[in-house]
Design an enzyme around this catalytic site. Structure first.
Site, PDB file in Angstrom:
ATOM      1  N   HIS A  57      -8.491  -9.218  30.993  1.00 28.83           N
ATOM      2  CA  HIS A  57      -7.914  -8.114  30.224  1.00 28.83           C
ATOM      3  C   HIS A  57      -8.693  -6.836  30.476  1.00 28.83           C
ATOM      4  CE1 HIS A  57      -5.588  -6.757  26.533  1.00 28.83           C
ATOM      5  NE2 HIS A  57      -6.385  -5.729  26.795  1.00 28.83           N
ATOM      6  N   HIS A  59      -7.891  -2.362  31.624  1.00 30.29           N
ATOM      7  CA  HIS A  59      -6.922  -1.286  31.844  1.00 30.29           C
ATOM      8  C   HIS A  59      -7.438  -0.417  32.995  1.00 30.29           C
ATOM      9  CE1 HIS A  59      -4.581  -1.811  27.991  1.00 30.29           C
ATOM     10  NE2 HIS A  59      -5.675  -2.509  27.726  1.00 30.29           N
ATOM     11  N   GLN A 152       2.120   1.234  26.202  1.00 35.66           N
ATOM     12  CA  GLN A 152       1.067   1.738  25.329  1.00 35.66           C
ATOM     13  C   GLN A 152       1.600   2.437  24.083  1.00 35.66           C
ATOM     14  OE1 GLN A 152      -2.869   2.006  25.650  1.00 35.66           O
ATOM     15  NE2 GLN A 152      -1.959   1.917  23.624  1.00 35.66           N
ATOM     16  N   HIS A 210      -0.555  -7.148  23.529  1.00 41.68           N
ATOM     17  CA  HIS A 210      -1.537  -6.605  22.598  1.00 41.68           C
ATOM     18  C   HIS A 210      -0.978  -6.873  21.201  1.00 41.68           C
ATOM     19  CE1 HIS A 210      -3.106  -4.557  26.081  1.00 41.68           C
ATOM     20  NE2 HIS A 210      -3.983  -3.871  25.380  1.00 41.68           N
ATOM     21  N   GLU A 213      -3.739  -5.690  16.917  1.00 42.24           N
ATOM     22  CA  GLU A 213      -5.048  -5.102  17.180  1.00 42.24           C
ATOM     23  C   GLU A 213      -5.334  -4.055  16.109  1.00 42.24           C
ATOM     24  OE1 GLU A 213      -7.692  -3.050  20.757  1.00 42.24           O
ATOM     25  OE2 GLU A 213      -5.517  -3.138  20.951  1.00 42.24           O
ATOM     26  N   ASP A 309     -11.781  -5.275  28.714  1.00 40.97           N
ATOM     27  CA  ASP A 309     -10.825  -4.320  28.162  1.00 40.97           C
ATOM     28  C   ASP A 309     -10.976  -2.929  28.769  1.00 40.97           C
ATOM     29  OD1 ASP A 309      -8.724  -3.370  26.720  1.00 40.97           O
ATOM     30  OD2 ASP A 309      -9.598  -3.664  24.752  1.00 40.97           O
ATOM     31  N   TRP A 315     -11.161   4.572  24.767  1.00 36.08           N
ATOM     32  CA  TRP A 315     -11.388   3.574  23.727  1.00 36.08           C
ATOM     33  C   TRP A 315     -12.827   3.062  23.695  1.00 36.08           C
ATOM     34  CZ3 TRP A 315      -7.047   3.790  26.806  1.00 36.08           C
ATOM     35  CH2 TRP A 315      -5.841   4.065  26.141  1.00 36.08           C
TER      36      TRP A 315
END
Length: 413
Positions: A57, A59, A152, A210, A213, A309, A315
């Site tokens: 996982h 991005h 997203q 996702h 979360e 992630d 983030w």
């Protein structure tokens, strides 16, 4: 090429692993420590040899963008999404390719050869997806890359969200994603899950959502995803990522939920460093840890693994590609430093992750399987974590892909 003086997880003694081209040809017990031959043997030095680490996982389209154009000052998930929307408006095809390849190099340097990346498709031009489809082909000698069509900003809440998801799959996405807790209403969240599951079933794609979360204990889309997977018989092909709201569910509800989760057979990914950073932001004290129930999922016999992630994005401002860093942090955060957990902790970044990515016989140290493997710096799982070990050598398709030189310490006096 042969690998000598190797230890294998779950097996006693030393082994010789013989490679024939791109396949593992033989695995033979060694009666004693062997000296390297003249045919280019790799000496594991009585340490572990394991399949490659897996990043389940990440991005890649967003990595290396922290602070561009603004920093996430609140540290929340939702401000991160706002900051990414601003940065997304500035992205170009080449920008995404350059950043993602830099990040892939980091992953390779730490022994990762299988990667699942979520790629934002809430963009009418699908710029990121087009770039990542090219990257997938261009880095085949380094990693196997799965691409998730990740909405997203929502499927139902974003203009033409369903059409963009459908187009993304047609363009080559391997996995259908979702973000039901970010949809504007619960009804939209449920609808988005049903849509993405139908799309995946129709096209033969995997699923990685996702899911929940958030710290909100009323965010309960996991039960919707699990039931859809159960009814469709797709559990092994479905992954619920994050599920951090589970850390806020009351135990009575969670007990009922676990019954469904086990029946569904779905997989779980936790991103412990990211979650402990983003979640709990609305708490004073006591503060919640903001993670899903990793230990409980594992001990219930369900499949769970760890991912990074983010690497330097809106983030999460840190990260260097080292999945072992995530493993150590996750074991601490999830209260998994008990004896039994430490004896098998590498499962969380190897076998469990491979199962999540549905790698099947493309993964593992068995005769006939791809000659992709790592020589580690320690003899067992416990010592790898305790010593903050590394992958010394990464072998891919039967050839050395990466070799790390051990740090040298000189003492005086």
């Amino acid at each position: 090429m042969n690998i000598i003086n190797a230890r294998l997880r779950g097996k006693a003694g030393l082994f010789r692993i013989e490679l024939d081209g791109e396949r593992i040809a033989a695995i033979k017990p060694q009666a004693a420590v062997a000296a390297p031959g003249t045919d280019g043997d790799l000496d594991a030095q009585q340490n572990l040899v394991v399949p490659p680490f897996v990043e389940p996982h990440i991005h890649l389209d967003a990595t290396l963008t922290a602070g561009e154009p603004k920093w996430n000052m609140s540290g929340t998930l939702f401000e991160g999404i706002e900051r990414w929307a601003e940065r997304k408006a500035l992205t170009t095809h080449d920008d995404i390719k350059v950043r993602s390849k830099k990040t892939i190099d980091m992953l390779v340097d730490h022994g990762i050869q299988h990667v699942r990346t979520h790629v934002d498709v809430t963009d009418p031009t699908l710029t990121a997806l087009k770039a990542m489809v090219e990257v997938r082909e261009e880095v085949r000698d380094l990693i196997d890359l799965q691409i998730v069509a990740f909405p997203q900003e929502g499927i139902e809440s974003y203009a033409n969200g369903r059409a963009l998801m459908t187009e993304a799959v047609a363009m080559g996405a391997d996995v259908v994603g979702g973000i039901p807790h970010f949809e504007n209403t619960r009804d939209q969240g449920v609808s988005s899950v049903k849509f993405l599951m139908e799309l995946a079933e129709r096209t033969g794609c995997l699923v990685d959502v996702h899911c929940d979360e958030t710290d909100d204990p009323q965010s309960r889309f996991l039960e919707v995803l699990a039931e859809e997977a159960r009814v469709r018989g797709m559990g092994a092909r479905v992954t619920a990522s994050h599920t951090t709201a589970m850390g806020s569910y009351d135990n009575a509800y969670c007990s009922k939920l676990f019954r469904l989760l086990k029946m569904s057979g779905i997989n779980f990914v936790s991103c412990p460093t990211e979650s402990i950073h983003l979640q709990g932001r609305f708490d004073t004290y006591p503060k919640r840890r903001g993670l899903t129930r990793v230990a409980e999922i594992d001990r219930a016999g369900m499949n769970v693994c760890f991912g990074q992630d983010s690497i330097v994005d809106p983030w999460y401002p840190l990260g260097n590609g080292n999945i072992l860093r995530i493993l150590e942090a996750g074991l601490h955060i999830c209260h998994m430093l008990g004896y039994e957990d430490l004896q098998r902790c590498l499962d969380l970044i190897t076998d469990n992750s491979a199962r999540t990515l549905n790698l099947g016989e493309r993964y593992g140290i068995e005769v006939g399987r791809p000659a992709n493997l790592l020589l580690l710096s320690a003899p067992d799982d416990y010592e790898m974590v305790r010593s903050q070990g590394h992958a010394w050598v990464s072998v891919r398709h039967g050839k050395v892909l990466m070799r790390r030189t051990p740090a040298r310490i000189e003492r005086f006096g």
